[in-house]
Design a protein around this motif. Structure first.
Motif, PDB file in Angstrom:
ATOM      1  N   LYS A   6       0.834  -1.215   0.000  1.00 14.67           N
ATOM      2  CA  LYS A   6       0.000   0.000   0.000  1.00 14.67           C
ATOM      3  C   LYS A   6       0.860   1.253   0.000  1.00 14.67           C
ATOM      4  CE  LYS A   6      -4.211  -1.120   2.383  1.00 14.67           C
ATOM      5  NZ  LYS A   6      -4.673  -1.182   3.742  1.00 14.67           N
ATOM      6  N   SER A   7       1.909   1.271   0.842  1.00 12.28           N
ATOM      7  CA  SER A   7       2.692   2.501   0.910  1.00 12.28           C
ATOM      8  C   SER A   7       3.496   2.713  -0.380  1.00 12.28           C
ATOM      9  CB  SER A   7       3.576   2.545   2.152  1.00 12.28           C
ATOM     10  OG  SER A   7       4.496   1.512   2.075  1.00 12.28           O
ATOM     11  N   CYS A   8       3.928   1.618  -1.027  1.00 12.36           N
ATOM     12  CA  CYS A   8       4.631   1.772  -2.312  1.00 12.36           C
ATOM     13  C   CYS A   8       3.668   2.348  -3.345  1.00 12.36           C
ATOM     14  CB  CYS A   8       5.161   0.438  -2.825  1.00 12.36           C
ATOM     15  SG  CYS A   8       6.550  -0.176  -1.895  1.00 12.36           S
ATOM     16  N   MET A   9       2.423   1.867  -3.342  1.00 17.17           N
ATOM     17  CA  MET A   9       1.428   2.362  -4.303  1.00 17.17           C
ATOM     18  C   MET A   9       1.133   3.834  -4.058  1.00 17.17           C
ATOM     19  SD  MET A   9       0.540   0.309  -6.560  1.00 17.17           S
ATOM     20  CE  MET A   9      -0.951   0.986  -7.207  1.00 17.17           C
ATOM     21  N   ASN A  10       1.021   4.201  -2.785  1.00 15.59           N
ATOM     22  CA  ASN A  10       0.757   5.605  -2.457  1.00 15.59           C
ATOM     23  C   ASN A  10       1.879   6.489  -2.968  1.00 15.59           C
ATOM     24  OD1 ASN A  10      -1.615   5.227  -1.301  1.00 15.59           O
ATOM     25  ND2 ASN A  10      -0.867   5.143   0.819  1.00 15.59           N
ATOM     26  N   ALA A  11       3.119   6.020  -2.743  1.00 16.77           N
ATOM     27  CA  ALA A  11       4.276   6.808  -3.178  1.00 16.77           C
ATOM     28  C   ALA A  11       4.234   6.980  -4.697  1.00 16.77           C
ATOM     29  CB  ALA A  11       5.565   6.128  -2.756  1.00 16.77           C
ATOM     30  N   LEU A  12       3.847   5.912  -5.408  1.00 20.96           N
ATOM     31  CA  LEU A  12       3.801   5.974  -6.873  1.00 20.96           C
ATOM     32  C   LEU A  12       2.722   6.954  -7.325  1.00 20.96           C
ATOM     33  CD1 LEU A  12       4.930   4.614  -9.500  1.00 20.96           C
ATOM     34  CD2 LEU A  12       3.025   3.036  -9.370  1.00 20.96           C
ATOM     35  N   ASN A  13       1.589   6.893  -6.663  1.00 21.88           N
ATOM     36  CA  ASN A  13       0.471   7.733  -7.109  1.00 21.88           C
ATOM     37  C   ASN A  13       0.606   9.200  -6.731  1.00 21.88           C
ATOM     38  OD1 ASN A  13      -0.741   5.631  -8.351  1.00 21.88           O
ATOM     39  ND2 ASN A  13      -1.892   4.991  -6.530  1.00 21.88           N
ATOM     40  N   THR A  14       1.410   9.476  -5.700  1.00 18.59           N
ATOM     41  CA  THR A  14       1.505  10.874  -5.286  1.00 18.59           C
ATOM     42  C   THR A  14       2.799  11.523  -5.761  1.00 18.59           C
ATOM     43  OG1 THR A  14       2.440  10.132  -3.221  1.00 18.59           O
ATOM     44  CG2 THR A  14       0.088  10.636  -3.198  1.00 18.59           C
ATOM     45  N   VAL A 425       1.495 -10.203  -9.737  1.00 12.99           N
ATOM     46  CA  VAL A 425       1.792  -9.690  -8.394  1.00 12.99           C
ATOM     47  C   VAL A 425       1.405  -8.224  -8.260  1.00 12.99           C
ATOM     48  CG1 VAL A 425       3.614  -9.271  -6.695  1.00 12.99           C
ATOM     49  CG2 VAL A 425       3.652 -11.343  -8.081  1.00 12.99           C
ATOM     50  N   PHE A 426       1.783  -7.403  -9.233  1.00 11.86           N
ATOM     51  CA  PHE A 426       1.637  -5.955  -9.028  1.00 11.86           C
ATOM     52  C   PHE A 426       0.386  -5.349  -9.644  1.00 11.86           C
ATOM     53  CE2 PHE A 426       6.308  -6.571  -8.616  1.00 11.86           C
ATOM     54  CZ  PHE A 426       6.331  -6.378  -7.240  1.00 11.86           C
ATOM     55  N   LYS A 427      -0.087  -5.934 -10.714  1.00  7.51           N
ATOM     56  CA  LYS A 427      -1.339  -5.472 -11.340  1.00  7.51           C
ATOM     57  C   LYS A 427      -1.392  -3.961 -11.514  1.00  7.51           C
ATOM     58  CE  LYS A 427      -3.993  -9.295  -9.383  1.00  7.51           C
ATOM     59  NZ  LYS A 427      -3.050  -9.958  -8.491  1.00  7.51           N
ATOM     60  N   VAL A 428      -0.231  -3.319 -11.643  1.00  9.99           N
ATOM     61  CA  VAL A 428      -0.250  -1.862 -11.840  1.00  9.99           C
ATOM     62  C   VAL A 428       0.423  -1.521 -13.159  1.00  9.99           C
ATOM     63  CG1 VAL A 428      -0.223  -1.185  -9.427  1.00  9.99           C
ATOM     64  CG2 VAL A 428       1.934  -1.524 -10.613  1.00  9.99           C
ATOM     65  N   ASP A 429       0.097  -0.334 -13.664  1.00  3.80           N
ATOM     66  CA  ASP A 429       0.701   0.134 -14.893  1.00  3.80           C
ATOM     67  C   ASP A 429       2.033   0.787 -14.505  1.00  3.80           C
ATOM     68  OD1 ASP A 429       1.227   1.264 -17.304  1.00  3.80           O
ATOM     69  OD2 ASP A 429      -0.158   2.956 -17.031  1.00  3.80           O
ATOM     70  N   TYR A 430       3.119   0.021 -14.569  1.00  5.67           N
ATOM     71  CA  TYR A 430       4.390   0.604 -14.149  1.00  5.67           C
ATOM     72  C   TYR A 430       5.002   1.426 -15.281  1.00  5.67           C
ATOM     73  CZ  TYR A 430       5.707  -3.926 -16.033  1.00  5.67           C
ATOM     74  OH  TYR A 430       5.809  -5.029 -16.817  1.00  5.67           O
ATOM     75  N   PRO A 431       5.904   2.372 -14.947  1.00  9.35           N
ATOM     76  CA  PRO A 431       6.415   3.290 -15.977  1.00  9.35           C
ATOM     77  C   PRO A 431       7.179   2.580 -17.087  1.00  9.35           C
ATOM     78  CG  PRO A 431       7.476   3.672 -13.845  1.00  9.35           C
ATOM     79  CD  PRO A 431       6.464   2.619 -13.621  1.00  9.35           C
ATOM     80  N   LEU A 432       6.994   3.056 -18.312  1.00  9.33           N
ATOM     81  CA  LEU A 432       7.782   2.533 -19.418  1.00  9.33           C
ATOM     82  C   LEU A 432       9.197   3.105 -19.305  1.00  9.33           C
ATOM     83  CD1 LEU A 432       5.182   2.891 -22.275  1.00  9.33           C
ATOM     84  CD2 LEU A 432       5.777   0.845 -20.966  1.00  9.33           C
TER      85      LEU A 432
END
Ligand code: BG6
Length: 502
Positions: A6-14, A425-432
């Motif tokens: 959760k905290s990694c996702m928050n950091a990515l989104n903010t 595992v991550f199911k997120v759109d990570y940066p290209l």
């Protein structure tokens, strides 16, 4: 979902990049249209860019209003599904344009005034010069910027340079000298987008974030390494560039060398940029230059002929637009390299890359030695050596191959894979790769960029190969849609090993 996820996702989104002014030289050119502007737009939509200005500086006569229209068309063509009219209306407020002959020193006075205005009179502000122009333009641009005191005199200035960096060691050295007259080394960002790929960076985390693998990561346990960068695309209207660069300077001198360095480097002293760059450079310096007399034992070059790729008929390299019918430019490379150090002595690094191959496929495979004792007698024919595979394209995953018992009454070993897949595992759109690289430049993080000594050391490996090739130009034709020339298979088969299938 655990808390650290959760905290990694928050950091990515903010995440927000620091404010910046980016001057794009060649703002209406191919690279700006196809790669740079779409990437900036994508970062903007994701909310990573807040306070910024993009100043296009290029030859075509255009007003800022016309440039905005030009950018809109480019984004519609090349950012495709990311394009949104609503977002573009906001993005376009940050676009500016100055038309100029980039070699004309007088025009840099306008540029100077514009920059001062956009960076709000503060010379510590993040000011990025992006050279999206052919290498012949680098020198006059840098000279003109330097004459106007827009380089190392400005604390926030940085210059981004695309590959290939030079065409051999000598030209790379000269280019470095010219850049270093105007800028400090840590203001020069030499791009290799392969280092920006998530899966490529994970080689580092996999190796040094776990206690399990590193003790085995050496010549005592590893039999060989295989790197494959296969492309189904041809040269796509880039004949002028490709005829000079060939596969060697387009992919091997940079992307493949960087992949070798990540696999082979020693653990750095810490996670600081220079510590990591030092370790990569040490590897480039330790790769044994190939003896030109033995070039055919180590290197195979090929050129694509017509064939069928993904169900479509395609022409051969010599039939591509603007390529000479007599061209001997290699579009395929297979090679065997050795790294002369305590960790890797005698471990071959086999690499292959080419255009118009069967499919697009990129991976790094680490093959371990066989177990010392074949305890299971004749059943051992089933045994496979342990293998760690970093898949970069089309899948993003890491696999570990090991042997288990096949269920039943017989004692039969059977190879299986343990799998980590990013998607699951991550199911997120990570940066290209390009997004990550640009953000790093905005943050002044130079870790993933090449350093002067590194670039020159890579040329030390490539120059003898090119010199030997130029003498005889032995080139093996291969059908488009195949796995490359047969000779490339022989290169590895003679060592009693074989290429992995793709
Ligand atoms: C570029 C080369 O650097 O990398 C291209 O100039 C090549 O020829 C491309 O197609 C491959 O990059 P990727 O990220 O698609 O593997």
């Amino acid at each position: 979902m655990n808390t650290s996820f959760k905290s990694c996702m928050n950091a990515l989104n903010t995440f927000k990049a620091p404010p910046f002014v980016m001057v794009i030289f060649g703002a209406a050119g191919d690279l700006a249209q196809k790669k740079l502007l779409p990437t900036l737009f994508k970062l903007f939509i994701k909310g990573f860019l807040k306070d910024f200005s993009i100043l296009g500086f290029g030859l075509p006569e255009m007003t800022t209003e016309e440039y905005k229209k030009f950018v809109k068309i480019s984004l519609k063509n090349f950012a495709k599904e990311d394009f949104s009219e609503k977002e573009f209306q906001k993005f376009k407020n940050c676009l500016f344009y100055e038309s100029a002959d980039l070699t004309d020193g007088k025009k840099y006075l306008n540029l100077c005034e514009k920059i001062t205005k956009l960076s709000k009179d503060d010379d510590t502000n993040n000011l990025i010069y992006y050279l999206a122009v052919p290498p012949t333009m680098f020198e006059p641009i840098v000279e003109n910027l330097s004459n106007r005191k827009l380089c190392k005199e400005r604390k926030g200035a940085k210059i981004i340079v695309e590959k290939p960096f030079g065409k051999d060691k000598k030209s790379a050295h000269l280019l470095n000298q010219k850049l270093l007259k105007a800028f400090l080394e840590n203001q020069i960002y030499r791009i290799d987008h392969y280092l920006g790929k998530e899966t490529v960076q994970n080689v580092f985390f996999f190796r040094f974030g776990n206690a399990l693998f590193e003790p085995l990561w050496n010549r005592n346990f590893i039999d060989h390494v295989q790197i494959t960068v296969a492309e189904d695309l041809g040269i796509e209207n880039r004949a002028f560039f490709y005829e000079q660069a060939s596969v060697v300077k387009d992919i091997v001198q940079n992307h493949i060398m960087q992949l070798i360095a990540l696999i082979a480097m020693e653990p750095p002293a810490n996670f600081e940029a220079e510590s990591l760059r030092n370790e990569r450079v040490k590897i480039f310096k330790s790769i044994q230059p190939i003896d030109p007399k033995k070039i055919n034992d180590y290197i195979v070059m090929g050129q694509y002929q017509k064939g069928i790729v993904n169900g479509k008929h395609v022409v051969g390299y010599k039939q591509e637009k603007n390529v000479k019918k007599t061209s001997k430019t290699p579009t395929f490379f297979a090679g065997k390299f050795f790294i002369d150090n305590w960790r890797w002595a005698d471990v071959p690094f086999y690499v292959r890359t080419g255009k118009r191959l069967k499919k697009r496929f990129t991976e790094i495979a680490i093959q371990f030695k066989e177990p010392p004792l074949r305890l299971l007698g004749h059943q051992c024919s089933n045994l496979e050596s342990n293998m760690i595979v970093f898949s970069i394209y089309p899948k993003q995953k890491i696999e570990l191959r090991f042997n288990v018992k096949f269920p039943g009454m017989e004692n039969v070993p059977y190879p299986v894979d343990m799998l980590f897949d990013y998607k699951d595992v991550f199911k997120v759109d990570y940066p290209l790769a390009y997004e990550r690289i640009l953000i790093d430049a905005l943050k002044s993080d130079i870790t993933l960029f090449a350093r002067q000594d590194g670039v020159e050391a890579m040329w030390n490996v490539i120059d003898p190969i090119m010199d030997a090739f130029e003498k005889k130009k032995i080139i093996h034709p291969y059908e488009s849609g195949s796995y490359g020339p047969k000779k490339a298979d022989e290169l590895i088969l003679k060592d009693k090993r074989q290429w992995r299938q793709f």
